[in-house]
Scaffold this motif. Structure first.
Motif, PDB file in Angstrom:
ATOM      1  N   ALA A 176       0.838  -1.201   0.000  1.00 54.27           N
ATOM      2  CA  ALA A 176       0.000   0.000   0.000  1.00 54.27           C
ATOM      3  C   ALA A 176       0.866   1.241   0.000  1.00 54.27           C
ATOM      4  CB  ALA A 176      -0.927   0.006   1.211  1.00 54.27           C
ATOM      5  N   SER A 177       0.313   2.299  -0.566  1.00 50.88           N
ATOM      6  CA  SER A 177       1.051   3.545  -0.684  1.00 50.88           C
ATOM      7  C   SER A 177       0.074   4.701  -0.767  1.00 50.88           C
ATOM      8  CB  SER A 177       1.912   3.499  -1.939  1.00 50.88           C
ATOM      9  OG  SER A 177       2.412   4.763  -2.263  1.00 50.88           O
ATOM     10  N   LYS A 178       0.555   5.889  -0.418  1.00 47.18           N
ATOM     11  CA  LYS A 178      -0.266   7.080  -0.594  1.00 47.18           C
ATOM     12  C   LYS A 178      -0.375   7.419  -2.072  1.00 47.18           C
ATOM     13  CE  LYS A 178       0.088  10.645   1.902  1.00 47.18           C
ATOM     14  NZ  LYS A 178       0.511  11.809   2.665  1.00 47.18           N
ATOM     15  N   SER A 214      -1.506   6.616  -5.406  1.00 47.99           N
ATOM     16  CA  SER A 214      -2.489   5.704  -6.015  1.00 47.99           C
ATOM     17  C   SER A 214      -2.088   5.279  -7.425  1.00 47.99           C
ATOM     18  CB  SER A 214      -3.869   6.353  -6.033  1.00 47.99           C
ATOM     19  OG  SER A 214      -3.816   7.555  -6.775  1.00 47.99           O
ATOM     20  N   SER A 260       0.997  -3.135  -7.503  1.00 52.53           N
ATOM     21  CA  SER A 260       0.785  -3.748  -6.197  1.00 52.53           C
ATOM     22  C   SER A 260      -0.522  -4.538  -6.171  1.00 52.53           C
ATOM     23  CB  SER A 260       0.779  -2.688  -5.102  1.00 52.53           C
ATOM     24  OG  SER A 260      -0.340  -1.860  -5.244  1.00 52.53           O
ATOM     25  N   VAL A 278      -2.786  -4.355  -3.972  1.00 49.02           N
ATOM     26  CA  VAL A 278      -3.577  -3.653  -2.970  1.00 49.02           C
ATOM     27  C   VAL A 278      -4.804  -3.043  -3.638  1.00 49.02           C
ATOM     28  CG1 VAL A 278      -3.507  -1.832  -1.235  1.00 49.02           C
ATOM     29  CG2 VAL A 278      -1.462  -3.131  -1.737  1.00 49.02           C
ATOM     30  N   ASN A 327      -5.571   1.259  -0.115  1.00 45.28           N
ATOM     31  CA  ASN A 327      -4.737   2.451  -0.293  1.00 45.28           C
ATOM     32  C   ASN A 327      -5.338   3.646   0.435  1.00 45.28           C
ATOM     33  OD1 ASN A 327      -2.364   1.830  -1.656  1.00 45.28           O
ATOM     34  ND2 ASN A 327      -3.364   1.855  -3.637  1.00 45.28           N
ATOM     35  N   LYS A 328      -6.655   3.764   0.424  1.00 42.48           N
ATOM     36  CA  LYS A 328      -7.304   4.872   1.128  1.00 42.48           C
ATOM     37  C   LYS A 328      -7.126   4.734   2.636  1.00 42.48           C
ATOM     38  CE  LYS A 328     -10.641   6.213  -2.278  1.00 42.48           C
ATOM     39  NZ  LYS A 328     -11.336   7.464  -2.366  1.00 42.48           N
ATOM     40  N   TYR A 371      -4.685   3.174   4.083  1.00 41.57           N
ATOM     41  CA  TYR A 371      -3.276   3.454   4.314  1.00 41.57           C
ATOM     42  C   TYR A 371      -3.043   4.969   4.329  1.00 41.57           C
ATOM     43  CZ  TYR A 371       1.741   3.714   3.767  1.00 41.57           C
ATOM     44  OH  TYR A 371       3.070   4.021   3.954  1.00 41.57           O
TER      45      TYR A 371
END
Length: 161
Positions: free
Chosen positions: A25-27, A29, A34, A36, A41-42, A44
């Motif tokens: 996950a990452s900020k 998008s 990934s 995810v 992601n939200k 996270y």
């Protein structure tokens, strides 16, 4: 994902954040590669802006150990870890009958939270923004003061008096 043992324990925001990081996950998008989901992601992104971002397992374990003397419920400890209140006003809504149960030791508990956990990430941002804004105001003020007389003698010279 497969549930191995249901309701085996509670998770802190830190636990969820680390789990989502491990899944990729990452900020950002735009990360297409990934595994995810957008909702992960939200979540996270939300957790990244909470006190969980600066916490460590060592901080959490240290806090759990040191706050045993306050005889708090597991849910109360979890809420304190997740929200990291830095004032008495922040503690009261998290602890049932806080006045009756903790009395004067509420201040000690707040000091423990501030001592063990790093500052809230948004507090750092607000502090940095305030410093930047103050520097900009001073620079703007200096820019506006250019060309203005510094004392009465200069004023008289300019006026021709």
């Amino acid at each position: 994902m497969k549930i191995v043992e249901a309701n085996s324990g509670v998770l802190t925001n830190f636990d969820v954040l680390k789990f989502l990081e491990s899944r990729g996950a990452s900020k950002d998008s735009a990360r297409v590669f990934s595994n995810v989901t957008p909702s992960e992601n939200k979540v996270y992104g939300y957790l990244f802006g909470t006190p969980a971002r600066g916490q460590t397992m060592e901080n959490i374990n240290e806090f759990k150990e040191k706050c045993k003397k306050y005889d708090l419920a597991e849910a109360e400890v979890l809420n304190i870890i997740n929200t990291r209140p830095s004032s008495i006003v922040g503690i009261y809504p998290l602890i049932e009958n806080c006045d009756l149960r903790l009395g004067d030791t509420v201040e000690e508990l707040v000091e423990l939270v501030v001592e063990v956990f790093p500052p809230h990430p948004s507090a750092k941002t607000v502090e940095n923004d305030a410093k930047t804004t103050n520097v900009e105001k001073i620079e703007d003020q200096n820019d506006n003061d250019e060309g203005k007389p510094e004392n009465e003698e200069e004023m008289e010279t300019i006026d021709g008096s």
